[in-house]
Design a protein around this motif. Structure first.
Motif, short mmCIF file in Angstrom:
data_model
loop_
_atom_site.label_atom_id
_atom_site.label_comp_id
_atom_site.label_asym_id
_atom_site.label_seq_id
_atom_site.Cartn_x
_atom_site.Cartn_y
_atom_site.Cartn_z
N ALA A 25 0.84 -1.19 0.00
CA ALA A 25 0.00 0.00 0.00
C ALA A 25 0.88 1.25 0.00
O ALA A 25 1.91 1.29 0.66
CB ALA A 25 -0.89 0.00 1.24
N CYS B 41 -5.01 -1.46 10.38
CA CYS B 41 -3.90 -2.30 9.91
C CYS B 41 -3.44 -3.25 11.00
O CYS B 41 -2.89 -2.84 12.01
CB CYS B 41 -2.72 -1.44 9.45
SG CYS B 41 -1.35 -2.46 8.88
N PHE C 253 -1.04 -5.20 10.84
CA PHE C 253 0.40 -5.47 10.73
C PHE C 253 1.22 -4.28 11.25
O PHE C 253 2.41 -4.21 11.03
CB PHE C 253 0.75 -5.81 9.28
CG PHE C 253 -0.05 -6.99 8.78
CD1 PHE C 253 0.38 -8.29 9.01
CD2 PHE C 253 -1.26 -6.80 8.13
CE1 PHE C 253 -0.37 -9.37 8.59
CE2 PHE C 253 -2.01 -7.89 7.71
CZ PHE C 253 -1.58 -9.17 7.93
N ALA D 154 1.62 -1.44 10.19
CA ALA D 154 2.45 -0.88 9.12
C ALA D 154 2.21 0.61 8.93
O ALA D 154 2.99 1.29 8.28
CB ALA D 154 2.17 -1.61 7.81
N ILE D 155 1.10 1.13 9.49
CA ILE D 155 0.78 2.54 9.27
C ILE D 155 1.04 3.32 10.56
O ILE D 155 0.56 2.93 11.62
CB ILE D 155 -0.69 2.73 8.84
CG1 ILE D 155 -1.09 1.65 7.82
CG2 ILE D 155 -0.93 4.13 8.27
CD1 ILE D 155 -2.51 1.74 7.32
N ILE E 192 3.19 4.61 5.47
CA ILE E 192 3.12 3.15 5.50
C ILE E 192 4.51 2.57 5.34
O ILE E 192 5.24 2.95 4.42
CB ILE E 192 2.19 2.63 4.37
CG1 ILE E 192 0.77 3.15 4.61
CG2 ILE E 192 2.20 1.10 4.32
CD1 ILE E 192 -0.23 2.74 3.55
N CYS F 106 4.15 -3.73 5.61
CA CYS F 106 2.86 -3.92 4.92
C CYS F 106 2.73 -5.32 4.35
O CYS F 106 3.64 -5.84 3.72
CB CYS F 106 2.72 -2.89 3.78
SG CYS F 106 1.28 -3.20 2.74
N ASP F 107 1.60 -5.95 4.60
CA ASP F 107 1.36 -7.31 4.14
C ASP F 107 0.54 -7.33 2.84
O ASP F 107 0.25 -8.38 2.30
CB ASP F 107 0.63 -8.08 5.25
CG ASP F 107 0.74 -9.59 5.08
OD1 ASP F 107 1.85 -10.11 5.24
OD2 ASP F 107 -0.29 -10.23 4.77
N MET G 7 -2.65 0.44 -4.18
CA MET G 7 -1.79 -0.72 -4.03
C MET G 7 -0.85 -0.76 -5.24
O MET G 7 -1.28 -0.56 -6.38
CB MET G 7 -2.62 -2.01 -3.99
CG MET G 7 -3.69 -2.06 -2.91
SD MET G 7 -3.09 -1.90 -1.20
CE MET G 7 -2.02 -3.34 -1.04
S1 SF4 Z 1 -1.01 -4.43 5.69
FE1 SF4 Z 1 -0.64 -2.92 4.13
S2 SF4 Z 1 -2.46 -3.00 2.87
FE2 SF4 Z 1 -3.00 -4.00 4.80
S3 SF4 Z 1 -3.85 -2.39 6.07
FE3 SF4 Z 1 -1.70 -2.50 6.55
S4 SF4 Z 1 -0.74 -1.01 5.21
FE4 SF4 Z 1 -2.78 -1.39 4.39
#
Ligand code: SF4
Ligand code: SF4
Ligand code: SF4
Ligand code: SF4
Lengths: 289, 296
Positions: free
Chosen positions: A60, A77, A79, A81-82, A91, A96-97, A113
């Motif tokens: 992302a 999120c 993961f 990641a944000i 991000i 990010c997954d 994406m």
């Molecule tokens: S893993 Fe990546 S795509 Fe999924 S919510 Fe988190 S930042 Fe967004």
């Protein structure tokens, strides 16, 4: 026939042994499924007749012009990641997954994406048949998928060029790419070393191939480095009903052959190691068990 | 290093079996021998085996889980929204037959399906991914092991949990997973300095280049230990010079070393000089780390 060569861990000499089998006699299709650290191409320098890119995943990305830094996407999120940063909401590419959820929840359509397509698949001729290999770009996951593609390509090459035997040099470990490498093959050969960790890794690898009910054999490499440990491994194999199909001595020539970009069976065909490997290869080809 | 944040060194290699664990365990022994409180984390979750080299008692272990959806079929209207939201094809649905199934092995636990469902038909339940074990070794040092369950799609969650568990000694040594894919990146991302162990062969050089490129992309400083030095050729050394990567140590190609390692022994048992050499190595690492940080 598809034969997968695996080991619970890298560095057992799996690739050197695969390379030797690939250059012993009739032409073969050699599939390097160790996509994370493919290296048989260094020895065989195959032609790149075909090259395909592989989309390993998506990441992302936030469009700075559209993002209002409202932070709404952050808790969605799973993961982590944000995050908020001095530049606003960002991000992390590593974390990010690629699940798309943030993109779906952003009220300002600020997230898109991007496909990560740096991984490659190559196929072409090498000096004893055809070779297929994949190279996973750093940080990519989905190696199982790339392994599947390498195997599909190898099967096509086998049909197109009338080469009956496919040798699969599998990845180390017990994860998803290993499972992809051995699913549906005719036999699995596990390469191990006479050490504590060798036995331990063998056990885990044997569990994986055993759970698929595939005919599995074991090669003890560098067997004379520790004969007592080698015996222990043999006893363990016997108890598990696994055939130890070869014990290969520790041989510095193997390294020399590698440095000269040759397999041991090409470099020193009359050496003891090469003889043992030739005999073993016969057994593997004949006995499907 | 007087601050409370531990200094973390990752020991990695493009491929397993290059002597990564040998280096990790020997650095660990040397540091603990000097009374420096150190944790060793075995991040090679697919094939953890550092524990084989130590005597220690299991102090504590916990399961690492991930949330997977559980669908309440009484509430489900088979609208298919969750299936549409799932980017990993982990939800199988056949509305005419009123069939809906979660394929747990494919689920990444992203939570998108729960967000998608407008009928409160989805709850989440934990699914085991693996285990983290903490062993107490002599001298109150610890060994943390991340161990992935067979068939799980990625060891990353278990690795992260292991590193977190290592907590706050003065030093953390991480035995990183091989390769340059996600598990490697997630491990070295948490390290202050990365030691790459390689062999002077064409295979070793190719793997090393890939590791170095990856680390440079991440802005991590690294140095190289050449194992089985003396076999192979000079190409590797030329590369190190040209790419300006510090050569931290060489471990000779030697049957006795291979044998010692196979038995879980330490190099200093073979030759007491190894202890000094590993201490010097540690000082070198600190120096290089310091330098690279002054430059920034
Ligand atoms: S893993 Fe990546 S795509 Fe999924 S919510 Fe988190 S930042 Fe967004
Ligand atoms: S939800 Fe959209 S606008 Fe809000 S912070 Fe996230 S990306 Fe920016
Ligand atoms: S949690 Fe994510 S991956 Fe798992 S089933 Fe739901 S949408 Fe799919
Ligand atoms: S979104 Fe909810 S209601 Fe719709 S199919 Fe999925 S679980 Fe059933």
């Amino acid at each position: 026939m598809e034969i997968a060569i695996i080991s619970g861990k890298g560095g057992t000499g799996k690739s050197s042994i695969s390379a030797a089998f690939a250059t012993i006699s009739e032409e073969v299709v050699l599939a390097d499924c160790d996509v994370d650290a493919a290296n048989l191409y260094i020895l065989f320098n195959p032609e790149h007749e075909e090259e395909e890119s592989f989309v390993g995943g998506e990441k992302a990305v936030i469009d700075r012009d559209l993002c209002t830094n409202c932070g709404l996407c952050i808790p969605y999120c799973n993961f982590e990641a944000i995050v908020f940063s001095p530049e606003g909401v960002v991000i992390s590419e590593t974390a990010c997954d690629g699940c798309h959820l943030c993109k779906r929840v952003c009220p300002h359509q600020a997230i898109r994406m991007v496909e990560i397509d740096k991984s490659r698949l190559y196929a072409g001729a090498f000096r004893n048949g055809r070779m297929v290999y994949g190279r996973l770009a750093p940080g990519e996951e989905n190696s199982g998928k790339l392994v599947n593609l390498v195997r599909e390509k190898a099967q096509k090459q086998s049909k197109a060029f009338g080469l009956k035997t496919i040798i699969i040099d599998g990845p180390p470990g017990i994860g998803c790419p290993v499972i992809s490498s051995i699913t549906g093959v005719d036999q699995v050969v596990i390469i191990t070393e006479p050490s504590l960790s060798g036995l331990h890794d063998l056990e885990r690898a044997a569990d994986v191939s055993g759970s698929f009910g595939i005919k599995t054999r074991v090669i003890i490499n560098k067997a004379d480095l520790d004969e007592a440990m080698g015996d222990k491994i043999e006893t363990w194999c016997k108890e598990r009903g696994l055939e130890v199909v070869a014990k290969i001595p520790f041989d510095p020539e193997v390294v020399k052959s590698m440095v000269n970009c040759k397999s041991i069976s090409e470099w020193a065909p009359d050496s003891k190691t090469s003889q043992i490997l030739r005999e073993t290869w016969k057994v593997l080809l004949n006995g499907k068990g | 290093m007087t601050d409370s944040k531990p200094f973390k060194i990752a020991i990695a290699s493009g491929k397993g079996g290059t002597g990564k664990t040998l280096v990790a365990t020997n650095i660990f022994h040397t540091l603990t021998g000097k009374g420096i409180k150190t944790s060793l984390v075995d991040c090679d979750a697919e094939a953890p085996n550092a524990k084989l080299f130590f005597e220690g008692s299991l102090e504590h272990s916990f399961e690492v889980t991930q949330q997977v959806p559980a669908i309440n079929e009484d509430l489900c209207t088979y609208c298919g929204k969750c299936h549409e939201y799932c980017h990993y094809n982990a939800i199988f649905i056949l509305p005419p037959a009123r069939v809906i199934k979660v394929i747990e092995d494919l689920c990444h636990g992203c939570g998108a399906c729960t967000v998608a469902c407008k009928f409160d038909a989805i709850t989440e339940k934990p699914m085991p991914l693996g285990e983290v074990r903490r062993y107490t070794l002599a001298g109150n040092h610890s060994l943390v092991e991340s161990r992935m369950k067979t068939g799980v799609y990625s060891p990353v969650a278990v690795i992260k949990a292991g590193i977190k568990e290592a907590g706050n000694g003065r030093m953390v040594i991480m035995d990183a997973p091989p390769g340059t894919s996600c598990p490697f990146i997630q491990t070295v991302d948490r390290a202050d300095y990365v030691v790459l162990v390689t062999e002077p062969t064409p295979f070793g050089l190719s793997d090393l280049k890939q590791s170095v490129e990856t680390l440079r992309g991440m802005n991590k400083s690294c140095g190289v230990i050449v194992n089985r030095a003396g076999m192979g050729n000079r190409e590797l050394y030329d590369y190190l010079e040209q790419a300006r990567i510090p050569l931290l140590m060489e471990i000779p190609f030697d049957r006795n070393i291979a044998h010692t390692y196979a038995h879980g022994g330490r190099l200093e048992e073979l030759d007491p000089h190894w202890e000094t050499r590993f201490l010097t190595l540690f000082e070198e690492i600190k120096k290089h780390y310091g330098n690279s940080h002054h430059q920034r």
